[in-house]
Design a protein around this motif. Sequence first.
Motif, PDB file in Angstrom:
ATOM      1  N   VAL A 191      39.719  59.839  47.810  1.00  0.00           N
ATOM      2  CA  VAL A 191      40.609  59.833  46.646  1.00  0.00           C
ATOM      3  C   VAL A 191      41.909  59.114  46.965  1.00  0.00           C
ATOM      4  O   VAL A 191      42.423  58.336  46.152  1.00  0.00           O
ATOM      5  N   PHE A 192      42.448  59.330  48.185  1.00  0.00           N
ATOM      6  CA  PHE A 192      43.627  58.572  48.593  1.00  0.00           C
ATOM      7  C   PHE A 192      43.327  57.076  48.549  1.00  0.00           C
ATOM      8  O   PHE A 192      44.135  56.281  48.062  1.00  0.00           O
ATOM      9  N   MET A 194      41.087  55.539  46.783  1.00  0.00           N
ATOM     10  CA  MET A 194      40.944  55.097  45.385  1.00  0.00           C
ATOM     11  C   MET A 194      42.295  54.866  44.733  1.00  0.00           C
ATOM     12  O   MET A 194      42.469  53.940  43.942  1.00  0.00           O
ATOM     13  N   ARG A 195      43.267  55.729  45.069  1.00  0.00           N
ATOM     14  CA  ARG A 195      44.582  55.589  44.457  1.00  0.00           C
ATOM     15  C   ARG A 195      45.356  54.398  45.010  1.00  0.00           C
ATOM     16  O   ARG A 195      46.275  53.904  44.387  1.00  0.00           O
TER      17      ARG A 195
ATOM     18  N   LEU B 327      43.344  67.010  48.423  1.00  0.00           N
ATOM     19  CA  LEU B 327      43.180  65.784  47.646  1.00  0.00           C
ATOM     20  C   LEU B 327      44.431  65.426  46.863  1.00  0.00           C
ATOM     21  O   LEU B 327      45.128  66.317  46.377  1.00  0.00           O
ATOM     22  N   PRO B 328      44.708  64.134  46.718  1.00  0.00           N
ATOM     23  CA  PRO B 328      45.761  63.719  45.791  1.00  0.00           C
ATOM     24  C   PRO B 328      45.216  63.685  44.360  1.00  0.00           C
ATOM     25  O   PRO B 328      44.032  63.883  44.139  1.00  0.00           O
ATOM     26  N   ARG B 329      46.115  63.390  43.447  1.00  0.00           N
ATOM     27  CA  ARG B 329      45.740  63.437  42.035  1.00  0.00           C
ATOM     28  C   ARG B 329      44.923  62.212  41.645  1.00  0.00           C
ATOM     29  O   ARG B 329      45.176  61.109  42.102  1.00  0.00           O
ATOM     30  N   PHE B 330      43.924  62.410  40.778  1.00  0.00           N
ATOM     31  CA  PHE B 330      43.164  61.286  40.230  1.00  0.00           C
ATOM     32  C   PHE B 330      43.997  60.584  39.158  1.00  0.00           C
ATOM     33  O   PHE B 330      44.942  61.143  38.633  1.00  0.00           O
ATOM     34  N   ARG B 331      43.571  59.374  38.844  1.00  0.00           N
ATOM     35  CA  ARG B 331      44.169  58.668  37.727  1.00  0.00           C
ATOM     36  C   ARG B 331      43.260  58.865  36.525  1.00  0.00           C
ATOM     37  O   ARG B 331      42.083  59.182  36.682  1.00  0.00           O
ATOM     38  N   GLN B 334      40.170  56.820  36.580  1.00  0.00           N
ATOM     39  CA  GLN B 334      39.268  57.243  37.656  1.00  0.00           C
ATOM     40  C   GLN B 334      38.555  58.538  37.299  1.00  0.00           C
ATOM     41  O   GLN B 334      37.391  58.733  37.659  1.00  0.00           O
TER      42      GLN B 334
END
Lengths: 361, 363
Positions: A191-192, A194-195, B327-331, B334
């Motif tokens: 996820v990191f 992807m961001r 986990l970080p935040r999704f967009r 995404q």
Amino acid sequence: MAEMWINMGPQHPMTHGLWNLRIKVDGETITDAEPVIGYLHRGWEKMVEDRRYPQIIPMADRLCYGSSFTWSHVYCMAAEDLMGVEVPERAKWIRAMSDELQRIGNHLMWLAAIGPDLGNLTIFLYAIREREAFLDLFQSLCGARMTYNYCRIGGVRNAAPPNWERDVLRTLDYFEKRLDEYEDLVDRNKVFRMRMEDLAPLPAKEAINLGFTGPTLRASGVKYDIRHNDPYEIYDQVDWHMCTADEGDTYARYRVRMDEMRMSVQIVRDILKKMPKDGPIRVKPPRTAPAGTGFARMEDPRGESLIYIASDGTDKPFRVKVRSPLFVILSGAKVLLKGYKVADVPSIMGMVDVCMGETDR
Amino acid sequence: MYLDIWQFLGGLVHWLLVDIIGAFVGWLGFHGLEGWLGSPGVLNFVTILLVALIVFVVGMLISITLIWQERKTLGRLMDRRGTQVGPIGLFQNFADGLKVLVKEHIVPEAADSLVYNAAPVIIIGTSLAMFVTLPYSPGFYVSNSELGVLLTLALFGIVPFAVLLGGWASNNKYTLIGGMRAAAQIIAYEVPLLLSVVGVIILTGSLNFFEIVQWQQENIWLIAPMIIGAIVFTISMVAELERAPFDLPEAEAELVEGWGTEYGGMRFGLIMMSEYARGFVGSSIITLLFLGGWDMPDFLNFIPVGLWFLLKMFMVFGIIIWIRGALPRFRTDQLLHLGWRRLLPLAAINIAIAIVFKTMGWF
């Protein structure tokens, strides 16, 4: 949804300081951006015109809370250039070592800040925890944790305390293990990635045209580092290489900074090996500077920092000009942000390591 | 077998209204009142009130415990201690509740005050209404509805609508974007969420929580055959609860506090509270549908079934906390990508597996 302007700042969780990023959004997509700087303006350049040369050193510390040593260092180098002072050999090594420790501390602050920007608080607390170890090192070196007032025109204030070398090596060993942990948490986290990947890629040519420096420029594949291209102090005698990446996107900017932390660890180890163990650390500078100009630039954790001093022959500078790397990088906000989503604003702008103290001055 | 809460409270109310108060009123000579108190309608009504009150209080206490669990676990994950007020930090939430209670109640001048005030009511109301369908054990429940699963998931779907209303009515750009994100998000996760339940319904042949748990007691916990469905359901449920990494409507990095920026004081407190109430319901649904509800191995029979159910629920919520810590935040795009191109096909595969199991008669 119609297009609208949104003020992100001056007080906003994204801003890492007090500045205003105005963005024009169409739904979630950014169509225009305009950084508004000036909310934190303290008149630094005017203030120092009324202070004697040594009195400006603690002022230079306060240009940036994250990397205060590098700013007082670049000021001292400019003043030495103006006064024609030759710094003792040992002081040069101590300065370079402090620079690199400061770079690690500052990059850790940056790593801490991008965590909440991306929506994860864990990395914030981990990085702050490790920054503490480096603040403790500085505390044992000069007594202060944030604004050190350690550099002097013509050397440094005091030599390293006993057991300094042992403490530094221990901290670096501990820190290298932790750095692996961060890469597990961030690099191996889909996820990191992807961001950050493919976000705001900047080709080398455009990065040069915008005047970017530092890790932001090197992430675009430009091999430009003042430590290498215009070596100051003892950087030409140390075993190190430049950290670059080719992609130019946000992830490359992240990678360059992580690599730089590892490289700083290597540099500090090398410096401790080669550093002269005794000798003078300071020479006495003249009280008044001759009429003329002094100039110094160095590789700040954020880019190329530069101080230019014009003197009229008194004990106070006639004019001091600060070239902040971030002031230039923030002016590229429109290029960086256009076409991306509102959710990308913190990750793009956080990745250049915003510090408003040096930007607004 | 424990006594059913309805039978227990029904007996209690009957004893109170007929044998104590009724007898006293009758001794005074008010025979009409005595008859009214003893009538089935009155007894039933008072019993319902008592059951609802008890389930509400229990649900709220569990929700507060969940907040404590999250703050403690997240603190440990981040190498800090978490809450500190009271023994092992248990009183921090009450202190926070007291703090927001005394805050001033501000309505923005330009806000649409009707909708602005109505949105938290809808959110809190629907969140607490979901306690109704939830059985803790065979004896502790409010309703034993044939369509309990459907009703709970339908109640879940109302909250994003209220979030959109509240964000829009606050007349603030951040809240507007947050509300729109809530509306966009519901498109991403609602379909896989419902489709992954279909597998469970096919295998158990029921929409009733009690029958689903009974089926699992007789056969096998559904997480074993429906592992894909369980994963899809858990991910969609985290999105449904609007918790990190899917907390897009209140992305605090770019939208200050998202759709709830303009809500302060006790409204903010109750909205937060209701988020954890929904967290409780969501974890409970995962437990009931996939982890066998209150079913336990025989050698652990000394643990009360309701407590066993809650233990499983806390474990599921612990996993949700862990996801938040890692986990970080999704967009938004995404999340839509994840919902439509990853979770939806997986949910479809899950249905196919369920159909194969059902037609082959393996379960």
